[in-house]
Design an enzyme around this catalytic site. Structure first.
Site, PDB file in Angstrom:
ATOM      1  N   THR A  15     -69.706 -55.457   6.291  1.00  0.00           N
ATOM      2  CA  THR A  15     -70.865 -54.951   5.554  1.00  0.00           C
ATOM      3  C   THR A  15     -70.462 -54.221   4.278  1.00  0.00           C
ATOM      4  O   THR A  15     -70.856 -54.598   3.179  1.00  0.00           O
ATOM      5  CB  THR A  15     -71.719 -54.009   6.422  1.00  0.00           C
ATOM      6  OG1 THR A  15     -72.199 -54.739   7.536  1.00  0.00           O
ATOM      7  CG2 THR A  15     -72.917 -53.468   5.637  1.00  0.00           C
TER       8      THR A  15
ATOM      9  N   PHE B 129     -45.364 -47.162  12.195  1.00  0.00           N
ATOM     10  CA  PHE B 129     -46.764 -46.768  12.381  1.00  0.00           C
ATOM     11  C   PHE B 129     -47.615 -47.518  11.365  1.00  0.00           C
ATOM     12  O   PHE B 129     -47.419 -47.396  10.161  1.00  0.00           O
ATOM     13  CB  PHE B 129     -46.964 -45.256  12.191  1.00  0.00           C
ATOM     14  CG  PHE B 129     -48.379 -44.830  12.487  1.00  0.00           C
ATOM     15  CD1 PHE B 129     -48.717 -44.361  13.751  1.00  0.00           C
ATOM     16  CD2 PHE B 129     -49.373 -44.937  11.519  1.00  0.00           C
ATOM     17  CE1 PHE B 129     -50.038 -44.003  14.039  1.00  0.00           C
ATOM     18  CE2 PHE B 129     -50.688 -44.585  11.805  1.00  0.00           C
ATOM     19  CZ  PHE B 129     -51.020 -44.117  13.062  1.00  0.00           C
TER      20      PHE B 129
ATOM     21  N   ASP C 144     -46.557 -51.921   3.914  1.00  0.00           N
ATOM     22  CA  ASP C 144     -47.556 -50.905   4.237  1.00  0.00           C
ATOM     23  C   ASP C 144     -47.233 -49.649   3.433  1.00  0.00           C
ATOM     24  O   ASP C 144     -46.349 -48.876   3.790  1.00  0.00           O
ATOM     25  CB  ASP C 144     -47.519 -50.633   5.750  1.00  0.00           C
ATOM     26  CG  ASP C 144     -48.472 -49.525   6.172  1.00  0.00           C
ATOM     27  OD1 ASP C 144     -48.920 -48.751   5.311  1.00  0.00           O
ATOM     28  OD2 ASP C 144     -48.735 -49.426   7.386  1.00  0.00           O
TER      29      ASP C 144
ATOM     30  N   LYS D 203     -54.832 -43.399   1.986  1.00  0.00           N
ATOM     31  CA  LYS D 203     -54.422 -41.991   1.808  1.00  0.00           C
ATOM     32  C   LYS D 203     -54.635 -41.471   0.385  1.00  0.00           C
ATOM     33  O   LYS D 203     -55.760 -41.247  -0.026  1.00  0.00           O
ATOM     34  CB  LYS D 203     -52.967 -41.846   2.249  1.00  0.00           C
ATOM     35  CG  LYS D 203     -52.826 -41.976   3.795  1.00  0.00           C
ATOM     36  CD  LYS D 203     -51.682 -41.171   4.308  1.00  0.00           C
ATOM     37  CE  LYS D 203     -51.402 -41.413   5.768  1.00  0.00           C
ATOM     38  NZ  LYS D 203     -51.603 -40.213   6.558  1.00  0.00           N
TER      39      LYS D 203
END
Lengths: 506, 506
Positions: free
Chosen positions: A389, A227, A333, A364
């Protein structure tokens, strides 16, 4: 009657037992008693209740009323518990009906230091934070004068070894996607012949048409049951559940098998080593032969949403070796595994890599997000290639800095390693006492990042609430424990006692 | 010498002139004098300087030193101005060298109410905000008890007509991408035969392989020179500049020509109408024949990054008609145009649509992000299909609520419409006086959302800083004005006077 009192009673006994080692226990069981993690209560005075309180069904009547109201304007079908954050504290999460649960799910593993942490409260009230809230900069164009200081004393202070740069982002998904973009740009630069080689007219024009050679025909290799997020690039690497992916267009990117380890590990050492070897061979084969060549491999240190699937440090060292050999980047990750929960600040520190990953993504518990890198050529060769931005949120970067300071002050990574050992041992006992209910117990030596499989997982999670515990699942059958870094042995006792009560109902 | 004094001096004259209409002016020029927007100074006492101060080159020596330091860890090649936010106030942005510029770029159009706005300062200090900062929820699983209230009194209070639901996100890119995902799910549901038809086994399995039919073979149609973000899905719809897209894999999605209007509009009415008709025909052709069928069309009310390209309300009504006719969703990207700057809260209110857009996305001045929708079938048919850990940020949602309250209290949308008219008229005068330098002046009647083309745009922007103005560009040659909603006629005077000085240097 509230369950809190019962818990409190038993707690007293457990605490007493802990301070007075029982001679009859075998050496193994005694380990955590002698090396017990110190209590944090001296740092946080009266900040949380002594135990859970369950007053009503969850959701109770007040919550149900509010959920109905919310459902008019916001999808509530994935709602787990409507939360009164002002009444939540420390390791305890509260709802509108006065229920207070020990929270070992922690907002899908994203609360680092407990609800209403007094130190973070102070940080949130600072002038610096207020400035960050009301004067939100476009960081790429107009960074604050103190941005280097904020980064160096915060995000970069905990940069993984070998990585001294950061690109800041908003959440795990865009952290991973911007890392992917950096990987594609880096790879094309290399293939083009160097950092300073100009784009061709054909590349510039075809890019505008979403066509090669301007739009590269490259991929990111990920693992089955991985994931990495739910935006279009990351969702193409996410392979957790069909419900995450169905109906969404995806890139034709490769996936390799993630080794499926058998437990207990020491009983299946040879078999597991063979599974890891096969997985690495598949990775190498895909790198060499997949028709959309991978620019990078992305991997979680522990596949979290996919069911808490572990692999050995040797597997990850092998992955680093193969990717280096073939000039493919390795992205680790650490969105769910990072920031202390595995007993190291970054989970990949457990691997003892001879060469660092090329990029490490985080979110997280960091409360902000981004990717770390070290190789200067991972800064794209021209400005505005990696840009948006806001490029993150300084207010959240300031919060991460306060979190880091607190983790250091209270030595919370080591604390979590110890509490994790203590908890794991107690769960091992439960696994013996309730065969079939705490299957494939995993995460030994990985802090509190622990999981097990249960044949009736969803029912198990619902029942846990009745016994005062808020707990999450992952994959098909895993119960995953994601306590905060302020989880102590006393909370482990409460948790295990409740899990035992749940187990007894099956 | 500081330029501030000069500006201040001339300001006094201008103010005097404004209060005493000069009889000799033609009627057209006088309009804004009689309908002038009230000053906001009675609401914000002494909150900003009277004019810009330019003390050094930008970057000056102190800034350069800090930039060098920052560059060690953070890419500074797109840096415009290292900003001292604690010293910035109202419409004025400050740097480390004591330079204070009138800011009509406003963090790429994302500051709504000025720096250090006193009302937002109060909101940032509230217990609610602090709770939002330190107790960040996973909104899909554990929404706060007051989340419905926060939405209804904030984000949803300003929901576009016909849209009463919201999915919250982090920034413009993921707001658009989640809207895309909703569109794909909706379309596949419809094609599958309805909201309640189950997925087939083949769909579930192929989705995990990133293959059809599970991964849908559908597209999002966008326009040439559009900008919708830089993540993988949005970047496939972004067609602004090659530097945004090169080397990044993209979906094979279609693009239609955006009508290129000629100015002044009244002189090219027939030609412009023909261009819009041709563009609509191209859209309809692509919807019917493109080999990857569009589930949705996404469009900006004014293509902003792409160069401030406008189209008429009739064009957009035509687009709504065509998309409805073919069962394709219309997503209006109001990330840059939304929240008041065009003289309406949402720019698409200028169109007078008989049927609302299916989704409207927002970010920037909202300081939070997401998409609005009305059709209940745009809630995917199962939970966890549209989901991520944070799903936005309640702290930023609270800030938007405070922004909305302040916009209402000070009537800032109407104010901006008036100030925009005043400014536009002055720019028309400049365009006459400096032929070739304020080309294709556009945005009449669109509040302060005004742009013009300059043959030496980049030089123009750099020079503007020397005369005390921070201003941005877009597209190949546009100078875009993106003042905040607290921009007043007095600021317009300062701006126009500086632009005149810049123009004189060419």
């Amino acid at each position: 009657m509230s369950t809190a009192r019962a818990f409190r009673g038993s707690n007293v006994l457990l605490r007493a037992a802990r301070t007075r080692p029982v001679v009859a226990l075998p050496r193994e069981s005694r380990r955590s008693f002698t090396a017990s993690a110190p209590s944090l209560s001296k740092f946080y005075d009266n900040w949380e209740p002594e135990g859970p309180t369950v007053k009503t069904e969850i959701p109770g009547p007040k919550s149900q009323e509010l959920i109905n109201k919310l459902n008019e304007v916001f999808d509530t079908r994935s709602l787990n518990m409507l939360t009164d954050y002002s009444k939540s504290s420390g390791n305890y999460i509260a709802d509108a009906d006065g229920n207070v649960l020990l929270d070992v799910y922690a907002q899908i593993a994203s609360i680092p230091l407990g609800y209403n942490n007094p130190t973070l409260l102070k940080a949130a009230r600072s002038d610096e934070m207020i400035n960050g809230i009301i004067n939100r900069p476009a960081l790429g164009n107009f960074p604050p004068t103190d941005w280097a200081d904020v980064l160096k004393s915060g995000i970069l202070k905990v940069a993984p070894k070998g990585l001294n740069q950061v690109f800041t982002a908003m959440a795990g998904s865009d952290a991973n996607e911007t890392a992917f973009k950096a990987a594609f740009m880096w790879r094309r630069q290399r293939d083009r012949g160097g950092y300073n080689v100009e784009f061709t007219e054909e590349e510039l024009q075809s890019a505008m048409e979403n066509k090669a050679p301007g739009a590269s025909n490259l991929s990111i290799l990920s693992f089955r049951t991985a994931f990495h997020g739910r935006l279009f690039g990351t969702l193409s690497t996410t392979r957790s559940k069909p419900i995450h992916k169905i109906d969404i267009p995806a890139f034709d990117w490769p996936q390799a098998t993630f080794p499926k380890l058998k437990y207990p590990l020491d009983q299946f050492a040879a078999e597991n080593a063979a599974a890891e070897k096969a997985a690495l061979e598949e990775v190498e084969h895909l790198i060499q032969h997949y028709h959309v060549p991978p620019a990078a491999v992305i991997v979680e240190p522990i596949q979290s949403e996919g069911g808490d699937n572990h692999a050995s440090p040797a597997f990850f060292r092998g992955l680093r070796e193969i990717t280096r050999k073939h000039g493919v980047l390795l992205i680790v990750d650490e969105v769910q595994t990072g920031v202390g929960a595995t007993g190291r600040f970054w989970a990949h520190e457990h691997w003892d890599l001879p060469h660092p990953p090329d990029m490490v993504t985080f979110s997280k518990k960091a409360q902000t997000a981004g990717y770390y890198f070290g190789n200067p050529e991972l800064r794209p060769n021209k400005p505005y290639r990696q840009f948006n931005t806001w490029m993150g949120d300084p207010a959240r970067a300031l919060l991460f800095r306060a979190i880091i300071d607190e983790i250091e002050r209270l030595d919370l990574v080591r604390h979590t390693a110890k509490v994790g050992d203590y908890l794991f041992q107690k769960l091992e006992d439960l696994a013996v006492r309730f065969p079939g209910q705490f299957e494939n117990l995993r995460g030994k030596g990985m802090g509190t990042f622990i999981a097990f499989d249960h044949p009736n997982r969803d029912e198990f999670l619902i029942k846990a609430k009745k016994f005062g515990i808020n707990i999450g699942g992952s994959g098909q059958s895993a119960v995953r424990l994601r306590p905060m870094l302020v989880f102590e042995e006393k909370h482990a006792d409460i948790l295990v006692e409740a899990l035992e009560k749940v187990a007894k109902t099956f």
